[in-house]
Design an enzyme around this catalytic site. Structure first.
Site, PDB file in Angstrom:
ATOM      1  N   CYS A 108       0.895  -1.158   0.000  1.00  0.00           N
ATOM      2  CA  CYS A 108       0.000   0.000   0.000  1.00  0.00           C
ATOM      3  C   CYS A 108       0.926   1.198   0.000  1.00  0.00           C
ATOM      4  O   CYS A 108       1.593   1.468   0.995  1.00  0.00           O
ATOM      5  CB  CYS A 108      -0.920   0.032   1.224  1.00  0.00           C
ATOM      6  SG  CYS A 108      -1.895   1.550   1.263  1.00  0.00           S
ATOM      7  N   CYS A 111      -0.379   4.145   2.620  1.00  0.00           N
ATOM      8  CA  CYS A 111      -0.406   3.927   4.075  1.00  0.00           C
ATOM      9  C   CYS A 111      -0.201   2.450   4.363  1.00  0.00           C
ATOM     10  O   CYS A 111       0.884   1.936   4.147  1.00  0.00           O
ATOM     11  CB  CYS A 111      -1.667   4.482   4.715  1.00  0.00           C
ATOM     12  SG  CYS A 111      -3.190   3.973   3.935  1.00  0.00           S
ATOM     13  N   SER A 112      -1.225   1.750   4.807  1.00  0.00           N
ATOM     14  CA  SER A 112      -0.989   0.371   5.230  1.00  0.00           C
ATOM     15  C   SER A 112      -2.198  -0.529   4.986  1.00  0.00           C
ATOM     16  O   SER A 112      -2.447  -1.446   5.758  1.00  0.00           O
ATOM     17  CB  SER A 112      -0.612   0.346   6.705  1.00  0.00           C
ATOM     18  OG  SER A 112      -1.641   0.967   7.450  1.00  0.00           O
ATOM     19  N   CYS A 113      -2.972  -0.271   3.926  1.00  0.00           N
ATOM     20  CA  CYS A 113      -4.120  -1.126   3.616  1.00  0.00           C
ATOM     21  C   CYS A 113      -3.637  -2.568   3.460  1.00  0.00           C
ATOM     22  O   CYS A 113      -2.630  -2.815   2.792  1.00  0.00           O
ATOM     23  CB  CYS A 113      -4.814  -0.652   2.344  1.00  0.00           C
ATOM     24  SG  CYS A 113      -5.501   1.018   2.505  1.00  0.00           S
TER      25      CYS A 113
END
Ligand code: FE
Length: 206
Positions: A108, A111-113
């Protein structure tokens, strides 16, 4: 597709909930009520063992059952939900299958999906800015750091996750695993192999 980041934390700022958790952890640690190492061990267990078991079951079933594999390719959200693993409303899954020709890598960039329903908690490196930027710019170099060395002829395809669409890599079924049943196959599927930063494990010789 819009990239919706409202639902989780960014790296440079703690949201109010994370700030509260951090404050609580500090107080409890100072009072000697908790051991931060114990908490780290629990988180580590969820990152590497408990969480990814769901994904490992999906992969092992895809390896064992051609019909399920086709379904997973066509409609991963439904195929995965049929095993009882479903994400929050609006979260769609896509399964990407590794072959000799193509290796898939998930990131991602913003961010951090991460596919929580099948992989549990994301590892720290997945959320780190170097991984997020370099996975796109230099995927082969990033993979080498994970000891994933691919032939030059293997194409690397990078998938950028969003809050709406998350990816599960189906690694290549290891050689010598023909005799294993679905349960035994599950043990060969590592978390990293389902992100694309690893291979499935070779079967242990009896
Ligand atoms: Fe994201």
């Amino acid at each position: 597709m819009p990239h919706d980041h409202d639902d989780h934390q960014h790296d440079n700022e703690l949201d109010p909930m994370a700030a509260r958790v951090r404050a609580l952890e500090t107080i409890l640690t100072e009072k000697g009520l908790i051991d931060p190492l114990a908490i780290d061990a629990i988180v580590e267990t969820y990152e590497t063992k408990v969480g990814p078991r769901n994904g490992a079951k999906v992969v092992a079933k895809a390896w064992s059952d051609a019909g399920f594999s086709e379904w997973l390719k066509r409609d991963a959200t439904a195929a995965i939900a049929s095993l009882g693993f479903s994400g929050r409303q609006g979260e769609h899954m896509q399964a990407v299958f590794n072959t000799e020709e193509t290796h898939n890598l998930v990131v991602c960039t913003l961010c951090s999906c991460y596919p929580w329903s099948v992989l549990g908690l994301p590892p720290v490196w997945y959320k780190s800015p170097p991984y997020r930027s370099r996975a796109v710019i230099d995927p082969r170099g990033v993979l080498a750091e994970f000891d994933v060395i691919l032939p030059e002829t293997t194409h690397i395809r990078v998938w950028d996750s969003t809050a709406e669409l998350r990816y599960l890599v189906v690694p290549v079924r290891p050689e010598g695993s023909d005799d294993l049943n679905e349960e035994q196959l599950t043990d060969l599927v590592t978390r990293n192999s389902m992100i694309g930063t690893g291979f499935a494990l070779p079967p242990v010789k009896p």
